[in-house]
Design a protein around this motif. Sequence first.
Motif, PDB file in Angstrom:
ATOM      1  N   TRP A  89       0.828  -1.206   0.000  1.00 26.28           N
ATOM      2  CA  TRP A  89       0.000   0.000   0.000  1.00 26.28           C
ATOM      3  C   TRP A  89       0.863   1.257   0.000  1.00 26.28           C
ATOM      4  O   TRP A  89       0.591   2.211  -0.742  1.00 26.28           O
ATOM      5  CB  TRP A  89      -0.926   0.017   1.224  1.00 26.28           C
ATOM      6  N   THR A 111      -6.851  -0.242  -0.885  1.00 25.19           N
ATOM      7  CA  THR A 111      -6.897   0.372   0.441  1.00 25.19           C
ATOM      8  C   THR A 111      -7.821  -0.410   1.355  1.00 25.19           C
ATOM      9  O   THR A 111      -7.520  -0.623   2.542  1.00 25.19           O
ATOM     10  CB  THR A 111      -7.372   1.837   0.334  1.00 25.19           C
ATOM     11  N   TRP A 139     -13.006   3.481   1.815  1.00 23.87           N
ATOM     12  CA  TRP A 139     -12.770   2.615   2.967  1.00 23.87           C
ATOM     13  C   TRP A 139     -13.837   2.811   4.038  1.00 23.87           C
ATOM     14  O   TRP A 139     -14.357   1.828   4.601  1.00 23.87           O
ATOM     15  CB  TRP A 139     -11.391   2.851   3.569  1.00 23.87           C
ATOM     16  N   ILE A 182     -10.446   7.875  -2.042  1.00 27.04           N
ATOM     17  CA  ILE A 182      -9.804   6.704  -1.445  1.00 27.04           C
ATOM     18  C   ILE A 182     -10.236   6.540   0.009  1.00 27.04           C
ATOM     19  O   ILE A 182     -10.588   5.434   0.458  1.00 27.04           O
ATOM     20  CB  ILE A 182      -8.272   6.817  -1.545  1.00 27.04           C
TER      21      ILE A 182
END
Length: 405
Positions: free
Chosen positions: A90, A186, A134, A130
């Motif tokens: 990541w 992610t 999540w 992003i």
Amino acid sequence: MMDFAIFWDWLSFAVRWLHVITGIAWIGSSFYFVALDLGLRQRPGLPAGAFGEEWQVHGGGFYHIQKYLVAPAEMPEHLTWFKWESYATWLSGFAMLCVVYYAGADLFLIDPNVLPMSVPVGILLSLATIGVGWVVYDLLCRSPLGKSDTGLMLVLYGVLVFIAWGLTHLFTGRAAFLHLGAITATIMSANVFMVIIPNQKIVVADLIAGRKPDPKYGKIAKQRSLHNNYLTLPVLFLMLSNHYPLAFATQFNWVIASLVFIIGVLIRHYFNSVHARKGNPTWTWLGAAVLFVIIIWLSTAPKVLTGEPKASAAAEVYIASAHFPAVRDTVLGRCSMCHTQEPAYEGIYHAPKGVILDTDASIAEHAREIYLQAGRSHAMPPANVTQISDKERALLVAWFEGAGK
């Protein structure tokens, strides 16, 4: 400008290489442990607490592996945690996002014909998508819907389809695919960092303290691990998609991305079933092949014409250069037979990597690539099939290095 462009190109290569290396390490260990877990067998006489075992052979040696659902009565002196592969993947991926898409936002991230915005706004929007991706995923998993694996995965797929559509209305097609992959990656890495590893540590701490671990921690970790398992192949496709403009630079690119998720799930289902010795569902390959044919068809659908795109502020500097008229003639004469909407070179049916060089704006937008590929190096044209001269290459160098001076 010359030294910086060359340095930045090598830096881009370095972070890409690092991302590939760490990604191989993460995906390799993930695939191995999924196959190992599904292949475990129970037998009489296993040690107390052991769930199953498997014998394997590799590299001329035999391995006897046993799995404990909870830690054994005595914790081993050395315990290897498989987490750094995920974190490194990541972090290197985010570094690549910064080096390639944020530093080159005018070229790779922002498309004025999709949504005009400044570079800072584009970067903030990128980071927001992003992060929000999540948060939405985690909230859905923790909601009552999370009690149903099948229901949750169907809803999550619907969310991913919506995200794919939305991203293509924010960024370039290439950046949209990259961000869809970044959001998914992610989710996978955050699952490891924020759920799977912490839950395992809680269980280990309870055992060391003599307490009985709450089984909910293992159940939650298993669900997140299952998601990671099925998301791996779509992430690989999305991260490599920037090499295939027929995927990211066509009108129905978001539909293509959505179908790729289904193909990845079908292929993982096949291997999971085989590793678990639950049959040989070859129908999954037929389903994947049918969807792939549909993707091919979607990629050939005519793109809606929106007129010649306007050059960005950064590109205007190259158009204003005194060298530009000669550069334009050189590019049109040496490059546009392939890099155009309808290539004339035999065997080339679509512009390589989706790079179109038949307008002033498009030539200026790709100034850096022209400089590196045809000016500073001889990578383009391949085998110098259009016989670009050293004098013309020197012109491209002078144009790029002198722009804005």
